[in-house]
Write an enzyme that holds these catalytic residues in place. Sequence first.
Site, PDB file in Angstrom:
ATOM      1  N   ASP A   1       0.653  16.560   9.043  1.00 39.70           N
ATOM      2  CA  ASP A   1       0.989  16.874   7.653  1.00 39.70           C
ATOM      3  C   ASP A   1       1.732  18.206   7.480  1.00 39.70           C
ATOM      4  OD1 ASP A   1      -0.520  14.582   7.361  1.00 39.70           O
ATOM      5  OD2 ASP A   1      -2.293  15.610   6.597  1.00 39.70           O
TER       6      ASP A   1
ATOM      7  N   ASP B   1      -0.369   9.160   0.433  1.00 42.61           N
ATOM      8  CA  ASP B   1       0.119  10.500   0.078  1.00 42.61           C
ATOM      9  C   ASP B   1       1.582  10.566  -0.395  1.00 42.61           C
ATOM     10  OD1 ASP B   1      -2.136  10.664   1.620  1.00 42.61           O
ATOM     11  OD2 ASP B   1      -1.246  11.892   3.179  1.00 42.61           O
TER      12      ASP B   1
ATOM     13  N   TRP C   1       0.819  -1.221   0.000  1.00 45.44           N
ATOM     14  CA  TRP C   1       0.000   0.000   0.000  1.00 45.44           C
ATOM     15  C   TRP C   1       0.846   1.263   0.000  1.00 45.44           C
ATOM     16  CZ3 TRP C   1      -5.032   1.677  -0.035  1.00 45.44           C
ATOM     17  CH2 TRP C   1      -5.258   2.981   0.432  1.00 45.44           C
TER      18      TRP C   1
HETATM   19  C1  FRU Z   1      -4.147  11.905   4.040  1.00 45.96           C
HETATM   20  C2  FRU Z   1      -3.720  11.330   5.386  1.00 45.96           C
HETATM   21  C3  FRU Z   1      -2.862  12.332   6.131  1.00 45.96           C
HETATM   22  C4  FRU Z   1      -2.057  11.453   7.040  1.00 45.96           C
HETATM   23  C5  FRU Z   1      -1.823  10.251   6.171  1.00 45.96           C
HETATM   24  C6  FRU Z   1      -1.768   8.949   6.908  1.00 45.96           C
HETATM   25  O1  FRU Z   1      -4.416  10.920   3.103  1.00 45.96           O
HETATM   26  O2  FRU Z   1      -4.837  10.952   6.144  1.00 45.96           O
HETATM   27  O3  FRU Z   1      -3.606  13.316   6.817  1.00 45.96           O
HETATM   28  O4  FRU Z   1      -0.863  12.058   7.429  1.00 45.96           O
HETATM   29  O5  FRU Z   1      -2.871  10.206   5.231  1.00 45.96           O
HETATM   30  O6  FRU Z   1      -1.418   7.896   6.057  1.00 45.96           O
END
Ligand code: FRU
Length: 487
Positions: free
Chosen positions: A184, A61, A58
């Site tokens: 993030d 981001d 998998w």
């Molecule tokens: C966005 C998210 C982010 C987080 C990450 C976890 O897709 O939810 O906010 O850091 O994916 O995998």
Amino acid sequence: MSQQRTGLTRRQFLATGSAVAAAALVAGPQTVLGAEGSVPLYQERYRPQFHFTAAKNWLNDPNGLVFYEGEYHLFFQHNPHGKQWGNMTWGHAVSPDMLHWTQLDHAIWGDSLGPIFSGSAVIDWNNTAGFQAGKEKVIVCIYTSAGGSAGFAQSIAYSNDRGRTWTKYDKNPVLPQIVDGNRDPKVFWHEPSKQWVMALYLTKHDYALFGSPDLKKWTKLCDVPMPGTTECPDFFALPVDGDANNVKWVFWGGNNAYMLGSFDGKTFKPDGAPIQSHFGKNRYAAQTFSDIPPGDGRRIQIAWLAGGKYPDMPFNQQMSVPVVLSLRTFPEGVRLCLLPIKELDTLHGKQHSISGPLKPGDNPLAGIVGELFDICAELDFGAASELGFVVRGLPIAYDRKAKTLSCQGASAVVEPDGGKIRLRMLVDRTSIEIFTGDGRVTMVHCFVPPADDKALSLYAKGGDARVGSMDVWEMKSAWPQEQRAKN
Ligand code: FRU
């Protein structure tokens, strides 16, 4: 215990917060390369050919997009242990051109502070953090330690060898939890105020900006509420219509919406409400590269094509093609335009050029078969009420009266330009990325085409139309033969 073993999905994990998340740690390094089953990696039926995928398992981001010494770095949310979301680490790949990627070892693994969620990377040109050991400039990654002993907090790791090995800062986290789930961090150097600036997602529809002299001590600059938007901020300045004296700041959110405004080193003042740039089903969590050389100057973005299906594949999910962002003035105001990088042209194979009348019943694309295409078209409605394409069974239709472009039940309003529409469509094995309205409107869709349907069609309904100009390029694979053989 991993998230996978707790049985939590990505959404549940984020909604649950620190208590359960604290239990979700990541096991140590393991290799992800190697053949699975009878089909060698990179030769599988649904392996995208010019979109990045992890060799196995998998991804979500894009993280830490940064350019240094001739290499584009793409880090990515990766589960090293499974094909569903969980056990988040930063996977890592490098490329000379953002198309031909080589996957390296994982850059950042989870620890007692939690699994590693999304974030960004910068080159610390002036060694503000003091991590530089030799001649190489330091790459610093800024990421979320997600739900371990410090809750959701922001941490840093650095590399003195062009990203080949990574050291976590021993005083992590550098920004303690503000609200549960904040995450993030997207960081850049703001020269006018001589500080690092971090855009951070807090909670609900709230973001904030922080400033730091050294990437280690952070203080809050301002709040940035962004109605309707969550997660994965980006924040950067762009000239309007190429005019360096007319610059606007763009605050970008996870769902491809953006706000334009001004920034003085302390406060972001939006000009208005968020504007949506994407109307398809599968684009999310985009971020732009840091440290693209000034001589290039492009603001280049990669997104996650969220939610695609890859039946029986060893990998799950893919990235978008890189796109260049620009601000242009239209009758409705200044808009952000997204258009594919010019490097994609290097993958062009056989070209089919078409122009002339398009009558109901015609299909000028009959006989062109394949799985990978770059289609560039300018179509004139003439007397037609509908124009459309069918790409390997997937219909993309433009309704003249409603002025809508539709695909898979999603639609976008696109104002024809003097009775004409212009479209660019990039077709890979399981996705189509559509750019129209000069890049103001994007529609990105994942689909699983039938194996026996490799056909294209272009049609007109309700009257005679015209193909002003159209080029269909058959695209070549970006996975080099040697890499496919090696793996
Ligand atoms: C966005 C998210 C982010 C987080 C990450 C976890 O897709 O939810 O906010 O850091 O994916 O995998």
